[in-house]
Design an enzyme around this catalytic site. Structure first.
Site, PDB file in Angstrom:
ATOM      1  CG  HIS A 186      -3.159  67.109  42.373  1.00 11.09           C
ATOM      2  ND1 HIS A 186      -4.052  67.595  41.130  1.00 11.09           N
ATOM      3  CD2 HIS A 186      -2.153  67.231  42.199  1.00 11.09           C
ATOM      4  CE1 HIS A 186      -2.962  68.266  40.528  1.00 11.09           C
ATOM      5  NE2 HIS A 186      -1.920  68.132  40.988  1.00 11.09           N
ATOM      6  NE  ARG A 288       6.407  68.824  45.525  1.00 11.30           N
ATOM      7  CZ  ARG A 288       6.235  68.043  46.621  1.00 11.30           C
ATOM      8  NH1 ARG A 288       5.937  68.573  47.839  1.00 11.30           N
ATOM      9  NH2 ARG A 288       6.221  66.674  46.694  1.00 11.30           N
ATOM     10  CD  GLU A 415      12.044  65.009  38.470  1.00 11.37           C
ATOM     11  OE1 GLU A 415      10.750  65.276  38.775  1.00 11.37           O
ATOM     12  OE2 GLU A 415      12.966  65.714  37.857  1.00 11.37           O
ATOM     13  CG  ASN A 438       5.777  61.173  43.008  1.00 12.20           C
ATOM     14  OD1 ASN A 438       6.252  60.223  43.632  1.00 12.20           O
ATOM     15  ND2 ASN A 438       5.665  62.320  43.504  1.00 12.20           N
ATOM     16  CG  ASP A 439       7.527  63.645  36.929  1.00 14.08           C
ATOM     17  OD1 ASP A 439       6.687  63.148  36.467  1.00 14.08           O
ATOM     18  OD2 ASP A 439       7.796  64.644  37.452  1.00 14.08           O
ATOM     19  NE  ARG A 449       2.517  62.855  39.673  1.00 16.61           N
ATOM     20  CZ  ARG A 449       3.410  63.548  40.373  1.00 16.61           C
ATOM     21  NH1 ARG A 449       4.383  64.257  39.608  1.00 16.61           N
ATOM     22  NH2 ARG A 449       3.380  64.077  41.731  1.00 16.61           N
ATOM     23  CB  CYS A 486      12.596  63.890  47.184  1.00 12.56           C
ATOM     24  SG  CYS A 486      12.888  64.436  45.422  1.00 12.56           S
TER      25      CYS A 486
END
Length: 556
Positions: A186, A288, A415, A438-439, A449, A486
């Site tokens: 985050h 999102r 992902e 990321n995933d 992560r 993305c």
């Protein structure tokens, strides 16, 4: 004496200033017994403190907007978790004070999360912050937070809670350094949104003495302790050169020989749109939609509310491309009306598209709202599903889109490694792929992560991850379809060149990163990007991959 430390650079730019440490507020409350007749009063104190902290988190989110708003609203929901509050009430009923009951109830919940294989370790940090804020309010001591200072400084912390990162004042906080976290935590995502240079996962960051002069290079991850005047001048010159290159670079994304690479923005809601437009985004590559659903964890937003929010974003990009990700609930984004409460491992359970297929009415309402929001607008709407595992998932999503009368392209997010390995099969059902790096890294390497200890496996330069990107891009090319990225990998200018060389057809990132990526892409030809990509894939580690790509592009 000048020394050099190295962490993980997660937000571009250079910051030079004195160290100020994040304040920590909460000590462990004393374990003292209260008479039975005081239990009701203590329960009331606990509830008031929880409500006040939740309201403060929501207010901070409203001020910050965008990514931060969704994160802080999720924290507020955590503070108000009914099971947690029931545990607090039980502990008070048997003699605990309000503050001790809160402390112990959160500790028990923390152990539960940690016992789930640390897939929710990122939520543990958020949980600790919520606990600290509630206990601080009950004890009447200052909240944890950024230090008071009239002079600009570099903020150093073990980790930064979203509530603190979201409202950092960039005129005072020149940059920040944390001991924990990773490139997709985050704090890293919010740092990029703020445009503040940041380095995370720096071992021993807490040992940097208050007032020490340091220079932070958010691009390389280097920290120079007590930098010489020559080093400062060198870093400032490099920063000025980068700034000049950014100003000179305008227009659509393209390589030096004219190969087009559309540069799109990741947005979390209408509040992020102005920054995306100002940065010259050619559209939205990841919209999102969770921000709408986090307002009320117990009920889905109405169709009318969704239409209004979606239309605000679609109207901002006439003739542009807007890619909307349908609700990605579950794992670290639980919703009471959708998410099972008793999953032993939520990150590997019912999340993303799996959740929506279990609740078709929620998916149907969202798709219908998107169809209505796009009516009469010249925008190119594309809608994609999160956490697609195979062709059956892709078909179920495409069928739902058609049933809702959606006039748009339907796509799948890659992902899960199975989606990359079977990308051609999935593309028989949908019209485009979008790689959520990321995933994809998290599931490829079994590395959460949010956990700093495994941040090297979250590095998007890992050759195994590049192999999966290449597989997806090659499949899309073979099918005559598009394949974008993305995930946060797209925000690294050097990696953006490698992704282009792997065959990725568009790049989407936080608005603050677009000028850096545009300027870097414009320096190299497609052939150079392809050679850099091949060199990176031939490496055996993330560091070797980065160095190999850099060597190719610098002509070494």
């Amino acid at each position: 004496m000048e020394t050099t430390l190295r962490g993980v650079g997660v937000s571009h730019g250079v910051a030079i200033g004195e160290v100020r440490h994040m304040g920590t507020a909460v000590l462990e409350p004393p374990a003292k017994q209260i008479p039975a007749e005081e239990a009701e009063r203590e329960q009331g104190r606990a509830r008031k403190a929880v409500e006040a902290v939740a309201a403060d988190l929501i207010a901070r989110g409203n001020l910050a907007g965008g990514e931060a708003q969704a994160v802080l609203e999720a924290q507020a929901m955590m503070a108000q978790d009914p099971e947690l509050m029931a545990d607090v009430d039980r502990r008070i009923a048997v003699g605990s004070t309000a503050e001790r009951a809160v402390y112990d109830a959160f500790a028990a919940y923390r152990e539960l999360l940690a016992g789930a294989g640390e897939y929710l370790a990122g939520r543990v940090a958020d949980l600790d912050d919520v606990r600290n804020r509630i206990v601080a309010r009950l004890l009447g001591v200052p909240m944890p937070g950024v230090p008071d200072s009239d002079e600009p400084y570099v903020l150093v912390a073990r980790d930064l809670a979203p509530a603190d990162t979201a409202l950092l004042d960039p005129t005072l906080v020149l940059g920040f350094v944390t001991e924990e976290g990773g490139p997709t935590s985050h704090s890293a995502i919010l740092a990029r949104a703020l445009g503040v240079p940041a380095v995370v996962a720096l071992p021993g960051a807490g040992e940097l003495a208050e007032g020490t002069m340091i220079a932070v290079d958010g691009s390389t991850g280097e920290i120079f302790v007590n930098p010489s005047e020559d080093k400062k001048a060198q870093l400032e010159a490099a920063a000025a050169e980068r700034k000049a290159a950014l100003s000179a670079s305008t227009g659509p994304g393209a390589t030096a020989d004219g190969h087009k690479v559309p540069l799109l923005a990741n947005v979390g809601g209408p509040v992020d749109v102005p920054a995306a437009v100002e940065a010259g985004a050619e559209g939205v590559g990841l919209f999102r939609t969770e921000f709408l659903f986090l307002d009320d964890s117990k009920n889905a937003p109405s169709e009318e509310k969704q239409v209004e929010a979606y239309r605000q974003v679609l109207e901002a990009f006439p003739e542009g491309r807007v890619v909307v990700r349908v609700l990605d609930a579950g794992a670290d984004k639980p919703l009471d009306f959708l998410t099972p409460a008793d999953e032993p491992n939520p990150a590997l359970g019912v999340r993303g598209l799996r959740t929506l297929l279990d609740h078709p009415e929620v998916l149907r309402t969202q798709l219908t709202a998107l169809a209505k929001a796009a009516e009469g607008l010249p925008v190119y709407l594309e809608v994609m599903a999160p956490m697609v595992a195979d062709r059956a998932d892709a078909k179920a999503f495409a069928d739902a889109c058609r049933a809702a009368g959606l006039q748009a392209k339907f796509g799948a997010m890659v992902e899960i490694p199975s989606a990359a390995l079977r990308a051609r099969s999935i593309l028989q059902e949908v019209e485009f792929l979008s790689l959520g790096t990321n995933d994809l890294a998290q599931y490829t390497f079994a590395a959460d992560r949010q956990v700093g200890a495994v941040s090297r496996l979250q590095d998007p330069w890992q050759p195994a991850l590049l192999d999966l990107v290449a597989l997806s891009a090659e499949a899309a090319k073979a099918e005559g379809k598009s394949c974008g990225v993305c995930g946060e990998a797209a925000s690294d200018p050097l990696l953006a060149c490698v992704l282009t060389g792997l065959g990725v057809t568009s790049l989407s990132m936080g608005a603050a990163s677009i000028p850096y990526v545009r300027a870097t892409l414009a320096k190299y030809t497609l052939a150079q990007c392809e050679r850099a990509a091949a060199a990176a894939r031939a490496a055996d580690s993330a560091e070797e991959a980065r160095n190999a790509a850099q060597a190719v592009l610098s002509g070494e």
